[in-house]
Design a protein around this motif. Sequence first.
Motif, PDB file in Angstrom:
ATOM      1  N   ARG A  31       0.827  -1.207   0.000  1.00 36.54           N
ATOM      2  CA  ARG A  31       0.000   0.000   0.000  1.00 36.54           C
ATOM      3  C   ARG A  31       0.865   1.262   0.000  1.00 36.54           C
ATOM      4  O   ARG A  31       0.638   2.181  -0.759  1.00 36.54           O
ATOM      5  CB  ARG A  31      -0.921   0.019   1.214  1.00 36.54           C
ATOM      6  CG  ARG A  31      -1.851   1.226   1.232  1.00 36.54           C
ATOM      7  CD  ARG A  31      -2.691   1.284   2.477  1.00 36.54           C
ATOM      8  NE  ARG A  31      -3.704   2.324   2.371  1.00 36.54           N
ATOM      9  CZ  ARG A  31      -4.953   2.108   1.994  1.00 36.54           C
ATOM     10  NH1 ARG A  31      -5.346   0.899   1.715  1.00 36.54           N
ATOM     11  NH2 ARG A  31      -5.810   3.088   1.900  1.00 36.54           N
ATOM     12  N   GLY A  95      -5.295  -3.256   3.747  1.00 39.39           N
ATOM     13  CA  GLY A  95      -6.107  -3.994   4.709  1.00 39.39           C
ATOM     14  C   GLY A  95      -5.525  -4.033   6.093  1.00 39.39           C
ATOM     15  O   GLY A  95      -6.248  -3.916   7.074  1.00 39.39           O
ATOM     16  N   ALA A  96      -4.221  -4.203   6.214  1.00 42.22           N
ATOM     17  CA  ALA A  96      -3.599  -4.256   7.533  1.00 42.22           C
ATOM     18  C   ALA A  96      -3.116  -2.862   7.889  1.00 42.22           C
ATOM     19  O   ALA A  96      -2.568  -2.163   7.056  1.00 42.22           O
ATOM     20  CB  ALA A  96      -2.438  -5.226   7.536  1.00 42.22           C
ATOM     21  N   GLN A  97      -3.301  -2.467   9.096  1.00 42.13           N
ATOM     22  CA  GLN A  97      -2.921  -1.114   9.487  1.00 42.13           C
ATOM     23  C   GLN A  97      -1.499  -1.028  10.007  1.00 42.13           C
ATOM     24  O   GLN A  97      -0.983   0.049  10.200  1.00 42.13           O
ATOM     25  CB  GLN A  97      -3.888  -0.609  10.540  1.00 42.13           C
ATOM     26  CG  GLN A  97      -5.307  -0.539  10.021  1.00 42.13           C
ATOM     27  CD  GLN A  97      -6.143   0.462  10.771  1.00 42.13           C
ATOM     28  OE1 GLN A  97      -5.628   1.417  11.340  1.00 42.13           O
ATOM     29  NE2 GLN A  97      -7.433   0.233  10.800  1.00 42.13           N
ATOM     30  N   LYS A  98      -0.889  -2.170  10.238  1.00 42.05           N
ATOM     31  CA  LYS A  98       0.438  -2.124  10.839  1.00 42.05           C
ATOM     32  C   LYS A  98       1.486  -1.853   9.782  1.00 42.05           C
ATOM     33  O   LYS A  98       1.275  -2.083   8.593  1.00 42.05           O
ATOM     34  CB  LYS A  98       0.734  -3.456  11.527  1.00 42.05           C
ATOM     35  CG  LYS A  98       0.758  -4.650  10.584  1.00 42.05           C
ATOM     36  CD  LYS A  98       0.952  -5.930  11.351  1.00 42.05           C
ATOM     37  CE  LYS A  98       1.007  -7.130  10.418  1.00 42.05           C
ATOM     38  NZ  LYS A  98       1.124  -8.398  11.169  1.00 42.05           N
ATOM     39  N   LEU A  99       2.625  -1.339  10.228  1.00 42.07           N
ATOM     40  CA  LEU A  99       3.791  -1.131   9.385  1.00 42.07           C
ATOM     41  C   LEU A  99       4.839  -2.180   9.725  1.00 42.07           C
ATOM     42  O   LEU A  99       5.027  -2.516  10.893  1.00 42.07           O
ATOM     43  CB  LEU A  99       4.391   0.256   9.610  1.00 42.07           C
ATOM     44  CG  LEU A  99       3.546   1.456   9.197  1.00 42.07           C
ATOM     45  CD1 LEU A  99       4.269   2.753   9.548  1.00 42.07           C
ATOM     46  CD2 LEU A  99       3.225   1.410   7.715  1.00 42.07           C
ATOM     47  N   VAL A 100       5.510  -2.668   8.690  1.00 45.24           N
ATOM     48  CA  VAL A 100       6.631  -3.573   8.897  1.00 45.24           C
ATOM     49  C   VAL A 100       7.904  -2.763   8.673  1.00 45.24           C
ATOM     50  O   VAL A 100       8.073  -2.165   7.600  1.00 45.24           O
ATOM     51  CB  VAL A 100       6.579  -4.762   7.922  1.00 45.24           C
ATOM     52  CG1 VAL A 100       7.784  -5.670   8.120  1.00 45.24           C
ATOM     53  CG2 VAL A 100       5.276  -5.537   8.115  1.00 45.24           C
ATOM     54  N   PHE A 101       8.775  -2.745   9.659  1.00 47.43           N
ATOM     55  CA  PHE A 101       9.978  -1.919   9.606  1.00 47.43           C
ATOM     56  C   PHE A 101      11.192  -2.729   9.191  1.00 47.43           C
ATOM     57  O   PHE A 101      11.322  -3.904   9.532  1.00 47.43           O
ATOM     58  CB  PHE A 101      10.259  -1.300  10.983  1.00 47.43           C
ATOM     59  CG  PHE A 101       9.399  -0.113  11.297  1.00 47.43           C
ATOM     60  CD1 PHE A 101       8.131  -0.284  11.831  1.00 47.43           C
ATOM     61  CD2 PHE A 101       9.855   1.169  11.054  1.00 47.43           C
ATOM     62  CE1 PHE A 101       7.326   0.813  12.122  1.00 47.43           C
ATOM     63  CE2 PHE A 101       9.063   2.276  11.342  1.00 47.43           C
ATOM     64  CZ  PHE A 101       7.797   2.091  11.871  1.00 47.43           C
TER      65      PHE A 101
END
Lengths: 111, 113
Positions: A31, A95-101
Amino acid sequence: EDKVVQSPLSLVVHEGDTVTLNCSYEVTNFRSLLWYKQEKKAPTFLFMLTSSGIEKKSGRLSSILDKKELFSILNITATQTGDSAVYLCAVGTQGAQKLVFGQGTRLTINP
Amino acid sequence: DAGVIQSPRHEVTEMGQEVTLRCKPISGHNSLFWYRQTMMRGLELLIYFNNNVPIDDSGMPEDRFSAKMPNASFSTLKIQPSEPRDSAVYFCASRVGQLYGYTFGSGTRLTVV
């Protein structure tokens, strides 16, 4: 599993140099891609990129996203000692609100 | 706006003790995230809430960790009992909608001895 990889992990340059930091990703349903700067405390937001090929600029910092090749770069021109920090790349998915760092790039600017 | 407010800023505790970390998100932000940062593992998502409801807690390491969000302006992360390997900086972040980046709090540096 979604993955974000940054390179290099560490970089030391002299004041005035130009640096390029890299971020590649493998995620399902991309996204957005975000860049953060972290000095001693909390990460602070720099850029969000959602469209390929469009450069975002803020002063001496600029960033561009390549959605075909799944990477982004962060450029800093005419570096200053105040640019010394850890630069974090993060990816958000649909769809997912989290961020992957990613693990971050530790940039040190020597006078 | 005061930003995301976390407390305490630093916590040193003995192994086995209960630790409670607190977070007040930015007013109007409907999503809240708890992250843990260590040198070895970087920033790891522990849990996040949307409109006060826990959505994904798959990052919570084990049953010793629990998080609550009783209302839109307050969340807690509890570790009971704490262990030395829990030592890290714990960040809370909030945002409004998926079109915007997170705003992080200043973090709580937890040391378990």
